[in-house]
Write a protein that holds these residues in place. Structure first.
Motif, PDB file in Angstrom:
ATOM      1  N   ALA A 349       0.830  -1.207   0.000  1.00  0.00           N
ATOM      2  CA  ALA A 349       0.000   0.000   0.000  1.00  0.00           C
ATOM      3  C   ALA A 349       0.862   1.254   0.000  1.00  0.00           C
ATOM      4  O   ALA A 349       0.537   2.247  -0.671  1.00  0.00           O
ATOM      5  CB  ALA A 349      -0.926  -0.019   1.219  1.00  0.00           C
ATOM      6  N   GLN A 350       1.979   1.225   0.748  1.00  0.00           N
ATOM      7  CA  GLN A 350       2.866   2.390   0.786  1.00  0.00           C
ATOM      8  C   GLN A 350       3.532   2.611  -0.566  1.00  0.00           C
ATOM      9  O   GLN A 350       3.645   3.748  -1.041  1.00  0.00           O
ATOM     10  CB  GLN A 350       3.930   2.186   1.869  1.00  0.00           C
ATOM     11  CG  GLN A 350       3.399   2.199   3.291  1.00  0.00           C
ATOM     12  CD  GLN A 350       2.979   3.582   3.742  1.00  0.00           C
ATOM     13  OE1 GLN A 350       3.357   4.585   3.142  1.00  0.00           O
ATOM     14  NE2 GLN A 350       2.185   3.658   4.795  1.00  0.00           N
ATOM     15  N   VAL A 351       3.978   1.530  -1.195  1.00  0.00           N
ATOM     16  CA  VAL A 351       4.603   1.648  -2.512  1.00  0.00           C
ATOM     17  C   VAL A 351       3.602   2.195  -3.529  1.00  0.00           C
ATOM     18  O   VAL A 351       3.918   3.092  -4.319  1.00  0.00           O
ATOM     19  CB  VAL A 351       5.161   0.286  -2.968  1.00  0.00           C
ATOM     20  CG1 VAL A 351       5.600   0.352  -4.435  1.00  0.00           C
ATOM     21  CG2 VAL A 351       6.330  -0.139  -2.086  1.00  0.00           C
ATOM     22  N   ALA A 352       2.374   1.664  -3.512  1.00  0.00           N
ATOM     23  CA  ALA A 352       1.355   2.118  -4.456  1.00  0.00           C
ATOM     24  C   ALA A 352       0.988   3.574  -4.223  1.00  0.00           C
ATOM     25  O   ALA A 352       0.759   4.330  -5.175  1.00  0.00           O
ATOM     26  CB  ALA A 352       0.120   1.236  -4.360  1.00  0.00           C
ATOM     27  N   ALA A 353       0.919   3.985  -2.972  1.00  0.00           N
ATOM     28  CA  ALA A 353       0.590   5.385  -2.667  1.00  0.00           C
ATOM     29  C   ALA A 353       1.678   6.317  -3.199  1.00  0.00           C
ATOM     30  O   ALA A 353       1.385   7.400  -3.728  1.00  0.00           O
ATOM     31  CB  ALA A 353       0.415   5.563  -1.160  1.00  0.00           C
ATOM     32  N   ALA A 354       2.937   5.895  -3.065  1.00  0.00           N
ATOM     33  CA  ALA A 354       4.033   6.705  -3.599  1.00  0.00           C
ATOM     34  C   ALA A 354       3.958   6.767  -5.121  1.00  0.00           C
ATOM     35  O   ALA A 354       4.141   7.834  -5.732  1.00  0.00           O
ATOM     36  CB  ALA A 354       5.373   6.132  -3.153  1.00  0.00           C
ATOM     37  N   LEU A 355       3.679   5.625  -5.765  1.00  0.00           N
ATOM     38  CA  LEU A 355       3.525   5.619  -7.217  1.00  0.00           C
ATOM     39  C   LEU A 355       2.381   6.518  -7.655  1.00  0.00           C
ATOM     40  O   LEU A 355       2.476   7.227  -8.667  1.00  0.00           O
ATOM     41  CB  LEU A 355       3.274   4.197  -7.710  1.00  0.00           C
ATOM     42  CG  LEU A 355       4.493   3.285  -7.857  1.00  0.00           C
ATOM     43  CD1 LEU A 355       4.045   1.890  -8.248  1.00  0.00           C
ATOM     44  CD2 LEU A 355       5.462   3.838  -8.897  1.00  0.00           C
ATOM     45  N   GLN A 356       1.294   6.488  -6.900  1.00  0.00           N
ATOM     46  CA  GLN A 356       0.141   7.318  -7.221  1.00  0.00           C
ATOM     47  C   GLN A 356       0.538   8.791  -7.286  1.00  0.00           C
ATOM     48  O   GLN A 356       0.136   9.526  -8.203  1.00  0.00           O
ATOM     49  CB  GLN A 356      -0.938   7.107  -6.150  1.00  0.00           C
ATOM     50  CG  GLN A 356      -2.166   7.959  -6.299  1.00  0.00           C
ATOM     51  CD  GLN A 356      -3.186   7.701  -5.187  1.00  0.00           C
ATOM     52  OE1 GLN A 356      -4.285   7.266  -5.425  1.00  0.00           O
ATOM     53  NE2 GLN A 356      -2.785   7.957  -3.954  1.00  0.00           N
TER      54      GLN A 356
END
Length: 366
Positions: A349-356
């Motif tokens: 979730a943290q990685v995806a939020a950063a990508l977002q």
């Protein structure tokens, strides 16, 4: 992503796709045709429900490559960002973007510790055909900077990506411990990983021999398979540690297997790229002993959320194992600290939020 089998690249792509869907985005995962059983079904189990297939032929195959570019051109019309993972799809996406009337930002994730050669073709690909490079370790990010292929503001390290819900701490399954050969009173020291020389199985066998000769109530378990398994089995027999070492093979419920471990080992001889299992151990709340290589040195602190040892150093590994075997309170503290760390910084979730955030910036600039 053009992976032929289930690899860390495939896992990362599927995990991020799933997390982006959770965030409310429309995410489609493009896979190689013919990998339905090996890759696509696994990706769907990770939550990447919408998939499409491409030829993704090895090398240059004009007919297949042209068909893939045409399909990408159609998909670009309804796409905001294209995210690629290996060279094949990177080039196809860059070519499609060049031909498209609706070019889109291209993001490339680099998963391996192998410098990209700064020849003329790659200079065009990265400087003209790529908007952002994502690396799974800081060391890989520095390799890009050293190559001169990308600007400092066009490459970012995003380590981690574990599914913290699936690998959450859970009650120990007695059946799993029995399967791993544990007897009453034994501390279970486990290692998850394919049998390859660089993974460090031989170092663990050497460390185990020191416990076998001392009669310490410790059980070692290797979980996984690989081409190097026969050599490790021979080493187990020759060193006389067969009574305390279990070679368990694949275990379907890996999360249950991890939760059964009292001590988790990650001891490669060199950097292992994403080092996925490290983050899964952390998510499972397992106290880790890890080689100070690759991402380990970037994200873990000795004595704070893991015990770190020099790569290939069996005496140091045995000493660290003995320390944790004799100190259940330290095991509990390290396990809790590791779980907190992965939740706060290194979950999928943290990685995806950063990508977002990066995607939004790129789309806004476009």
């Amino acid at each position: 992503m053009s992976c032929r089998g289930w690899s860390s690249d495939a896992y990362w792509a599927a995990r991020v796709t799933s997390e982006l869907l959770r965030l409310g985005h429309d995410a489609t995962l493009g896979c190689r045709k013919g990998t339905e059983a090996r890759v696509i079904e696994r990706a769907r189990r990770e939550g990447a429900q919408r998939t499409v297939t491409f030829r993704f032929a090895s090398g240059v195959e004009p007919a297949g490559d042209v068909a893939d570019v045409r399909r990408l051109l159609r998909l670009l019309r309804d796409t905001d960002v294209v995210h690629v993972h290996r060279g094949k799809e990177h080039w196809l996406a860059a070519i499609a973007n060049r031909l498209s009337v609706t070019p889109r930002p291209i993001v490339r994730t680099r998963h391996i510790v192998q410098p990209v050669r700064p020849h003329a073709a790659n200079r065009w690909l990265y400087r003209r055909g790529t908007n952002l490079v994502v690396t799974v370790t800081e060391a890989i990010r520095r390799q890009y900077l050293a190559s001169g292929l990308v600007r400092a503001d066009a490459v970012v390290a995003l380590p981690g990506g574990a599914d913290v819900e699936h690998y959450r701490p859970r009650r120990v399954d007695d059946g799993t411990r029995v399967h791993l050969g544990v007897q009453a009173g034994e501390t279970l020291v486990g290692m998850v990983g394919g049998f390859r020389v660089m993974k460090g199985h031989a170092v663990v066998v050497d460390a185990a021999a020191r416990f076998a000769s001392a009669g310490t109530p410790v059980r070692f378990a290797f979980i996984g398979r690989g081409t190097g398994e026969p050599a490790i089995r021979e080493s187990i027999e020759q060193t006389g540690v067969g009574k305390i070492v279990t070679v368990a093979g694949f275990i379907d419920d890996l999360a249950a297997a991890m939760s059964a471990l009292d001590i988790a080992l990650y001891v490669p001889l060199e950097s292992d790229g994403m080092s996925r299992v490290v983050f899964e151990y952390l998510a499972a709340g397992r106290p880790i002993i890890a080689s100070r290589v690759g991402v380990v040195a970037e994200v873990l602190e000795d004595g704070v959320n893991a015990l770190l040892v020099p790569a290939g150093d069996a005496p140091a590994l045995a000493k660290a194992i003995g320390r944790l075997v004799g100190d259940p309170a330290l095991r509990a503290r390290l396990g809790a600290a590791g779980r907190g760390l992965v939740e706060a910084r290194y979950s999928g979730a943290q990685v995806a939020a950063a990508l977002q955030r990066h995607y939004a910036r790129l789309v806004g600039a476009a």
